[in-house]
Design an enzyme around this catalytic site. Structure first.
Site, mmCIF file in Angstrom:
data_model
loop_
_atom_site.group_PDB
_atom_site.id
_atom_site.type_symbol
_atom_site.label_atom_id
_atom_site.label_comp_id
_atom_site.label_asym_id
_atom_site.label_seq_id
_atom_site.Cartn_x
_atom_site.Cartn_y
_atom_site.Cartn_z
ATOM 1 C CB THR A 43 -9.895 9.839 1.547
ATOM 2 O OG1 THR A 43 -8.713 9.635 0.672
ATOM 3 C CG2 THR A 43 -9.723 11.391 0.784
ATOM 4 C CG ASP A 44 -9.500 7.283 7.163
ATOM 5 O OD1 ASP A 44 -8.631 7.802 7.596
ATOM 6 O OD2 ASP A 44 -10.811 7.415 7.935
ATOM 7 C CE LYS A 45 -5.978 -0.989 2.441
ATOM 8 N NZ LYS A 45 -5.826 -2.450 3.517
ATOM 9 N N GLY A 46 -9.741 2.955 1.093
ATOM 10 C CA GLY A 46 -11.286 2.706 0.839
ATOM 11 C C GLY A 46 -11.872 3.548 0.574
ATOM 12 C CB VAL A 47 -11.734 7.728 1.785
ATOM 13 C CG1 VAL A 47 -13.636 8.676 1.213
ATOM 14 C CG2 VAL A 47 -13.043 6.385 2.975
#
Length: 237
Positions: A43-47
């Site tokens: 997942t991406d940062k913040g997800v």
């Protein structure tokens, strides 16, 4: 999830637990050329992911349950649920055939915008400073952050049935294959990689978290590009 030097991450803790459980031999773990490399459907940062799929080379001892053994070396908030032998070329990220994202949106996003007044001097200690970064002709203004009254209005806000129906209908327009070059960074309109296939988008009935109203938006797509989902949702707010 990502493994970084001198940084505690899920992957670093999981890797250490697998070494202790003999799922990865200690000799291989200390040799960068031989060590197992975990590839995740990341997942991406913040997800946040409810679960993750990893692909790696590992040993499977036959004299004990390897999953139970790995979990014995893990903290309670990190669990291994199982394993499946796969072909050598399997890649957890690249061989995923679709993804489901859930986006939680506070319905106060449907409120009419409250205009901000710019002032030449700050009126509160937490005002936002806005400047043009021009060293020759600098312009500095200040904008007040949300007052306690506005924050309470957002907490108490309830969207109408018509607002939610309009929002859900608008998002349905994204279903199918479309060019999303305007919903990401650095892609031209003729870049074929900007074409993405969205299978379904569904907006839930309102739900309540600590007294404030939210809706859940579930998006099922073949794949997504950077910023795509948040820009899709913000377009119709």
């Amino acid at each position: 999830m990502q493994l970084n030097p001198d940084c505690v991450s899920i992957e670093s803790i999981l890797f250490d637990a697998m070494v202790k459980a003999n799922a990865i031999s200690k000799d291989n773990s200390e040799d960068p050329k031989k060590s197992a490399w975990m590839r995740a459907a990341r997942t991406d940062k913040g997800v946040h992911a409810a679960g993750n799929l990893l692909s790696l080379k590992m040993q499977i001892p036959t004299d004990y349950d390897i999953v139970e053994r790995i979990n014995s070396f893990l903290p309670d908030q990190i669990r291994v649920w199982g394993y499946v032998p796969v072909i050598r070329s399997f890649h957890a990220k690249n061989l995923c055939d679709s993804r489901v994202y859930e986006y939680l949106l506070p319905t106060c996003a449907f409120m009419k915008p409250i205009p901000k007044e710019l002032t030449d001097t700050p009126t509160n200690e937490d005002d936002i400073m806005i400047c043009n970064n021009d060293p020759v002709n600098p312009i500095v203004k200040y904008a007040t952050r949300s007052t306690p009254e506005v924050i309470q209005q957002r907490h108490d806000y309830r969207a109408t049935k018509e607002q939610l129906e309009t929002f859900a209908t608008a998002l349905k327009e994204f279903e199918g294959t479309h060019n999303f070059h305007n919903y990401t960074n650095g892609k031209a309109f003729n870049d074929k990689s900007a074409n993405r296939y969205i299978m379904s988008i569904d907006v839930s009935e309102p739900l309540y978290i600590d007294g404030s109203e939210w809706v859940s938006i579930k998006l099922h797509g073949q794949s997504f590009i950077l910023h795509q989902i948040r820009k899709m949702i913000c377009k119709y707010i």
